[in-house]
Design a protein around this motif. Structure first.
Motif, short mmCIF file in Angstrom:
data_model
loop_
_atom_site.label_atom_id
_atom_site.label_comp_id
_atom_site.label_asym_id
_atom_site.label_seq_id
_atom_site.Cartn_x
_atom_site.Cartn_y
_atom_site.Cartn_z
N ILE A 123 0.84 -1.21 0.00
CA ILE A 123 0.00 0.00 0.00
C ILE A 123 0.87 1.26 0.00
CG2 ILE A 123 -1.73 1.28 1.31
CD1 ILE A 123 -2.74 -1.42 2.37
N CYS A 124 1.97 1.22 0.77
CA CYS A 124 2.89 2.37 0.82
C CYS A 124 3.50 2.65 -0.54
CB CYS A 124 4.00 2.10 1.84
SG CYS A 124 3.50 2.30 3.54
N ARG A 125 3.96 1.58 -1.20
CA ARG A 125 4.60 1.77 -2.50
C ARG A 125 3.61 2.30 -3.53
NH1 ARG A 125 9.61 -1.00 -2.62
NH2 ARG A 125 10.74 0.22 -1.06
N PHE A 126 2.37 1.84 -3.47
CA PHE A 126 1.34 2.32 -4.38
C PHE A 126 1.13 3.83 -4.20
CE2 PHE A 126 -3.08 3.32 -5.41
CZ PHE A 126 -3.21 2.78 -6.68
N CYS A 127 0.96 4.25 -2.96
CA CYS A 127 0.75 5.69 -2.68
C CYS A 127 2.01 6.50 -2.98
CB CYS A 127 0.33 5.88 -1.23
SG CYS A 127 -1.22 5.06 -0.78
N GLN A 128 3.17 5.93 -2.69
CA GLN A 128 4.42 6.64 -2.93
C GLN A 128 4.63 6.93 -4.41
OE1 GLN A 128 7.94 4.37 -2.04
NE2 GLN A 128 9.23 6.17 -1.80
N GLN A 129 4.32 5.94 -5.25
CA GLN A 129 4.56 6.14 -6.67
C GLN A 129 3.61 7.17 -7.26
OE1 GLN A 129 7.23 4.68 -7.78
NE2 GLN A 129 7.03 5.91 -9.65
N TRP A 130 2.34 7.16 -6.83
CA TRP A 130 1.41 8.17 -7.33
C TRP A 130 1.81 9.57 -6.86
CZ3 TRP A 130 -1.63 8.03 -11.26
CH2 TRP A 130 -2.20 6.82 -11.69
N SER A 131 2.23 9.69 -5.61
CA SER A 131 2.66 10.99 -5.11
C SER A 131 3.91 11.46 -5.84
CB SER A 131 2.92 10.93 -3.61
OG SER A 131 3.98 10.05 -3.30
N SER A 132 4.81 10.52 -6.18
CA SER A 132 6.01 10.88 -6.94
C SER A 132 5.65 11.40 -8.33
CB SER A 132 6.92 9.66 -7.07
OG SER A 132 7.96 9.89 -8.00
N MET A 133 4.73 10.71 -9.01
CA MET A 133 4.34 11.15 -10.35
C MET A 133 3.65 12.50 -10.32
SD MET A 133 2.96 7.49 -11.82
CE MET A 133 2.38 8.20 -13.35
N LEU A 134 2.77 12.70 -9.35
CA LEU A 134 2.08 13.98 -9.25
C LEU A 134 3.06 15.12 -8.97
CD1 LEU A 134 -1.11 12.98 -7.21
CD2 LEU A 134 -1.03 13.73 -9.60
N PHE A 135 3.97 14.90 -8.03
CA PHE A 135 4.92 15.94 -7.68
C PHE A 135 5.87 16.24 -8.84
CE2 PHE A 135 9.10 17.20 -6.04
CZ PHE A 135 8.75 18.35 -5.36
N ASN A 136 6.41 15.20 -9.48
CA ASN A 136 7.38 15.41 -10.56
C ASN A 136 6.77 16.15 -11.75
OD1 ASN A 136 9.45 14.20 -9.15
ND2 ASN A 136 9.11 12.19 -10.05
N PHE A 137 5.59 15.70 -12.19
CA PHE A 137 5.00 16.32 -13.37
C PHE A 137 4.41 17.69 -13.07
CE2 PHE A 137 5.07 11.92 -14.95
CZ PHE A 137 5.65 12.14 -16.19
N CYS A 138 3.85 17.86 -11.86
CA CYS A 138 3.35 19.19 -11.50
C CYS A 138 4.50 20.19 -11.40
CB CYS A 138 2.59 19.12 -10.18
SG CYS A 138 0.98 18.31 -10.28
#
Length: 295
Positions: free
Chosen positions: A54-69
């Motif tokens: 669950i942590c890795r799932f949330c971590q990857q989405w937060s990474s994608m949102l932060f990087n692209f934003c």
């Protein structure tokens, strides 16, 4: 500066790695979560892996949102997404360390009363240890939120000409505090992981040498199992150490030109994360059965 073609290639690689990690973490959470609901319980290892998935799932989405934003809107500071990523990354470090400590205690043959008590109680302590990892991560993220807030305020104060020397000193202090705080949060669980894995490899090596010395009564399959376990631990140690080092270099940031090498560095980080996720999946027999190929 790197060529635009290489930058685009790194973005594509990063997206593919993100997709792999999301699929891996989703499979881990769904398979083990469904088993948890079905049988009303899981082994301690599977419980840790479920939370870690669950942590890795949330971590990857937060990474994608932060990087692209941040890439599309460089003038804005998406500090709240950075805090989410830091929180989940810290939690994943503690969970990985907890997994290593669990295996070390279960396999250890020390006669010290503390080890004997831990070996007897570790299975029942896992839910409390999971809660402890969550609380430690929450505590560390309070300092991260304060750090990001102070950074934003200092940047806004740079527009004023007065007290520029004081502002520069505050920024230097804040920068040093930021690095020390982030490094300390990750170093402690990494050291726990390192000690546990090295101790576990030492115990298995001693047992393997003893089995080879008086090999009567021991089958070749048992010897191969020990060799395979040692090889797996060595690979796991290398991968997680690599992940720690790339995160450490990314935090320090002085060795990288974030403007030009940002996506290349992100591709390197999450290549290690995807390999680490695969190794974690292979520690659970239930997840092995769910994989499309035999491992």
């Amino acid at each position: 500066m790197i060529p635009i073609q290489l930058n685009v290639f790194c973005i594509i690689v990063y997206m593919l790695e993100s997709l792999i990690i999301i699929v891996q973490s989703s499979l881990t959470a769904v398979v083990l979560g469904r088993e948890w609901v079905r049988v009303k319980g899981l082994s301690p290892v599977d419980k840790i892996l479920t939370v870690l998935g669950i942590c890795r799932f949330c971590q990857q989405w937060s990474s994608m949102l932060f990087n692209f934003c941040s890439y599309l809107h460089p003038n804005y500071v998406f500090w709240y997404l950075a805090i989410v990523w830091e929180f989940i990354n810290t939690l994943s470090f503690w969970l990985t360390s907890l997994l290593a400590v669990f295996y070390c205690i279960k396999v250890s043959s020390f006669s010290h009363p503390i080890f004997l008590w831990l070996k007897w109680r570790i299975v029942k302590l896992v839910p409390r240890l999971l809660l402890g990892c969550l609380l430690i991560s929450c505590l560390s993220i309070i300092f991260s939120a304060m750090r990001h807030r102070i950074t934003i305020q200092l940047k806004s104060m740079r527009h004023f000409a007065r007290n520029s020397t004081v502002i520069e000193r505050l920024e230097t202090f804040q920068w040093d505090f930021s690095i020390y705080q982030q490094v300390a949060v990750l170093v402690i669980p990494f050291l726990l992981f390192l000690v546990s894995v090295v101790l576990l490899m030492t115990l298995l090596s001693q047992h393997l040498r003893q089995m080879k010395h008086d090999h009567t009564g021991h089958s070749s399959s048992s010897l191969k199992a020990h060799v395979t376990a040692l090889r797996s631990l060595a690979i796991f140690l290398i991968i997680f150490t690599s992940y720690f080092l790339v995160i450490l270099i990314s935090i320090i940031g002085t060795l990288l030109d974030k403007g030009s090498w940002f996506w290349a560095w992100e591709a390197v980080i999450y290549a290690v994360v995807s390999i680490h996720s695969i190794l974690l999946m292979l520690t659970s027999p239930k997840l092995k059965k769910a994989l499309p190929v035999r491992c």
